[in-house]
Design a protein around this motif. Structure first.
Motif, PDB file in Angstrom:
ATOM      1  N   ASN A  21     -66.201 -77.875 -24.041  1.00  0.00           N
ATOM      2  CA  ASN A  21     -67.280 -77.914 -24.776  1.00  0.00           C
ATOM      3  C   ASN A  21     -68.035 -77.098 -25.775  1.00  0.00           C
ATOM      4  O   ASN A  21     -69.315 -76.821 -25.407  1.00  0.00           O
ATOM      5  CB  ASN A  21     -68.017 -77.212 -23.157  1.00  0.00           C
ATOM      6  CG  ASN A  21     -67.801 -78.595 -21.787  1.00  0.00           C
ATOM      7  OD1 ASN A  21     -67.443 -79.516 -22.519  1.00  0.00           O
ATOM      8  ND2 ASN A  21     -67.292 -77.818 -20.368  1.00  0.00           N
ATOM      9  N   ASN A  22     -67.761 -76.277 -25.817  1.00  0.00           N
ATOM     10  CA  ASN A  22     -68.067 -74.849 -27.437  1.00  0.00           C
ATOM     11  C   ASN A  22     -67.954 -75.850 -28.349  1.00  0.00           C
ATOM     12  O   ASN A  22     -68.187 -75.016 -29.829  1.00  0.00           O
ATOM     13  CB  ASN A  22     -67.658 -73.299 -27.380  1.00  0.00           C
ATOM     14  CG  ASN A  22     -67.793 -72.826 -25.364  1.00  0.00           C
ATOM     15  OD1 ASN A  22     -69.630 -73.144 -25.015  1.00  0.00           O
ATOM     16  ND2 ASN A  22     -67.085 -71.772 -25.489  1.00  0.00           N
ATOM     17  N   LYS A  23     -67.156 -76.475 -28.880  1.00  0.00           N
ATOM     18  CA  LYS A  23     -66.284 -77.020 -30.318  1.00  0.00           C
ATOM     19  C   LYS A  23     -67.791 -77.676 -30.518  1.00  0.00           C
ATOM     20  O   LYS A  23     -68.480 -78.827 -29.539  1.00  0.00           O
ATOM     21  CB  LYS A  23     -65.372 -78.387 -29.979  1.00  0.00           C
ATOM     22  CG  LYS A  23     -63.892 -77.147 -30.292  1.00  0.00           C
ATOM     23  CD  LYS A  23     -62.566 -77.947 -29.463  1.00  0.00           C
ATOM     24  CE  LYS A  23     -61.474 -77.600 -30.404  1.00  0.00           C
ATOM     25  NZ  LYS A  23     -59.950 -77.986 -29.579  1.00  0.00           N
ATOM     26  N   PRO A  24     -68.161 -78.185 -31.264  1.00  0.00           N
ATOM     27  CA  PRO A  24     -69.376 -78.593 -32.219  1.00  0.00           C
ATOM     28  C   PRO A  24     -69.392 -80.686 -31.866  1.00  0.00           C
ATOM     29  O   PRO A  24     -67.987 -80.746 -32.026  1.00  0.00           O
ATOM     30  CB  PRO A  24     -69.097 -78.991 -33.806  1.00  0.00           C
ATOM     31  CG  PRO A  24     -68.000 -78.283 -33.938  1.00  0.00           C
ATOM     32  CD  PRO A  24     -67.709 -77.568 -32.827  1.00  0.00           C
ATOM     33  N   THR A  25     -70.086 -80.858 -31.582  1.00  0.00           N
ATOM     34  CA  THR A  25     -69.754 -82.371 -31.709  1.00  0.00           C
ATOM     35  C   THR A  25     -69.958 -83.218 -32.807  1.00  0.00           C
ATOM     36  O   THR A  25     -71.479 -82.801 -33.386  1.00  0.00           O
ATOM     37  CB  THR A  25     -70.634 -83.242 -30.144  1.00  0.00           C
ATOM     38  OG1 THR A  25     -71.696 -82.945 -30.404  1.00  0.00           O
ATOM     39  CG2 THR A  25     -69.296 -82.731 -29.225  1.00  0.00           C
ATOM     40  N   THR A  40     -71.767 -69.633 -26.480  1.00  0.00           N
ATOM     41  CA  THR A  40     -70.142 -69.538 -25.961  1.00  0.00           C
ATOM     42  C   THR A  40     -69.806 -69.539 -24.531  1.00  0.00           C
ATOM     43  O   THR A  40     -69.878 -70.219 -23.553  1.00  0.00           O
ATOM     44  CB  THR A  40     -69.682 -68.249 -26.019  1.00  0.00           C
ATOM     45  OG1 THR A  40     -70.973 -67.190 -25.771  1.00  0.00           O
ATOM     46  CG2 THR A  40     -69.451 -67.972 -27.882  1.00  0.00           C
ATOM     47  N   ASN A  41     -72.172 -70.169 -23.863  1.00  0.00           N
ATOM     48  CA  ASN A  41     -72.197 -70.397 -22.423  1.00  0.00           C
ATOM     49  C   ASN A  41     -72.113 -71.906 -22.441  1.00  0.00           C
ATOM     50  O   ASN A  41     -72.309 -72.089 -21.105  1.00  0.00           O
ATOM     51  CB  ASN A  41     -73.044 -69.510 -22.249  1.00  0.00           C
ATOM     52  CG  ASN A  41     -74.576 -70.538 -22.492  1.00  0.00           C
ATOM     53  OD1 ASN A  41     -74.094 -70.751 -23.329  1.00  0.00           O
ATOM     54  ND2 ASN A  41     -75.344 -69.191 -22.053  1.00  0.00           N
ATOM     55  N   GLY A  42     -72.162 -72.386 -23.432  1.00  0.00           N
ATOM     56  CA  GLY A  42     -71.633 -73.565 -23.271  1.00  0.00           C
ATOM     57  C   GLY A  42     -73.098 -74.789 -23.464  1.00  0.00           C
ATOM     58  O   GLY A  42     -73.562 -76.328 -23.593  1.00  0.00           O
ATOM     59  N   THR A  43     -74.282 -74.008 -22.962  1.00  0.00           N
ATOM     60  CA  THR A  43     -75.663 -74.209 -23.906  1.00  0.00           C
ATOM     61  C   THR A  43     -75.295 -74.594 -25.632  1.00  0.00           C
ATOM     62  O   THR A  43     -75.385 -74.246 -26.077  1.00  0.00           O
ATOM     63  CB  THR A  43     -76.857 -73.509 -23.354  1.00  0.00           C
ATOM     64  OG1 THR A  43     -76.469 -72.160 -24.089  1.00  0.00           O
ATOM     65  CG2 THR A  43     -76.910 -72.753 -22.719  1.00  0.00           C
ATOM     66  N   ILE A  44     -76.374 -76.045 -25.703  1.00  0.00           N
ATOM     67  CA  ILE A  44     -76.450 -76.313 -27.272  1.00  0.00           C
ATOM     68  C   ILE A  44     -77.591 -75.486 -27.888  1.00  0.00           C
ATOM     69  O   ILE A  44     -78.659 -74.454 -27.370  1.00  0.00           O
ATOM     70  CB  ILE A  44     -78.034 -77.468 -26.854  1.00  0.00           C
ATOM     71  CG1 ILE A  44     -77.002 -78.968 -26.605  1.00  0.00           C
ATOM     72  CG2 ILE A  44     -77.901 -77.717 -28.716  1.00  0.00           C
ATOM     73  CD1 ILE A  44     -77.820 -79.678 -26.360  1.00  0.00           C
ATOM     74  N   ALA A  45     -76.863 -74.629 -29.453  1.00  0.00           N
ATOM     75  CA  ALA A  45     -77.709 -73.700 -29.730  1.00  0.00           C
ATOM     76  C   ALA A  45     -78.313 -74.982 -31.103  1.00  0.00           C
ATOM     77  O   ALA A  45     -79.220 -74.008 -31.577  1.00  0.00           O
ATOM     78  CB  ALA A  45     -76.372 -73.253 -30.405  1.00  0.00           C
TER      79      ALA A  45
END
Length: 118
Positions: A21-25, A40-45
């Protein structure tokens, strides 16, 4: 022993799913690529776009690890352009760019809600 093995498999698969889930899409949409990066917590950066040549293009937004917007601005062919907004705890900064060069900066203290970062 079987229970221990099942628990280990569950933990490893859970950690793998979380890490993915932390890899960019990256998604091609016509002649641009839409990108989403994650904390790293999965929220959008960050969210934004690239040209097919890999240059930043269009609107980009940045968020802190709690999901609050901290910046928004535009790129044109890899260059910062127009008005960019940067939020922090006590202020909002507006920065005008032309070809990635700062033309003007305005800063407001957060004494009242004029512009929300939600």
């Amino acid at each position: 022993m079987k229970k221990l093995l099942l628990i280990a498999v569950f933990l490893v698969s859970g950690a793998t799913a979380f890490a993915q889930n932390n890899k960019p899409t990256l998604e091609k949409k016509g002649d641009i690529i839409e990108a989403t990066y994650f904390h790293t917590n999965g929220t959008i950066a960050q969210t934004g776009f690239f040209t097919l040549e890999g240059k930043l293009q269009g609107e980009w937004k940045s968020y802190d690890a709690n999901g609050k917007k901290v910046a928004v601005g535009n790129y044109e062919n890899g260059q910062k352009v127009g008005k960019w907004f940067f939020w922090n705890t006590n202020s909002l900064s507006e920065v005008d760019y032309d070809g990635s060069k700062i033309k003007n900066v305005n800063k407001w203290q957060r004494t009242s809600t004029v512009v929300s970062n939600k």
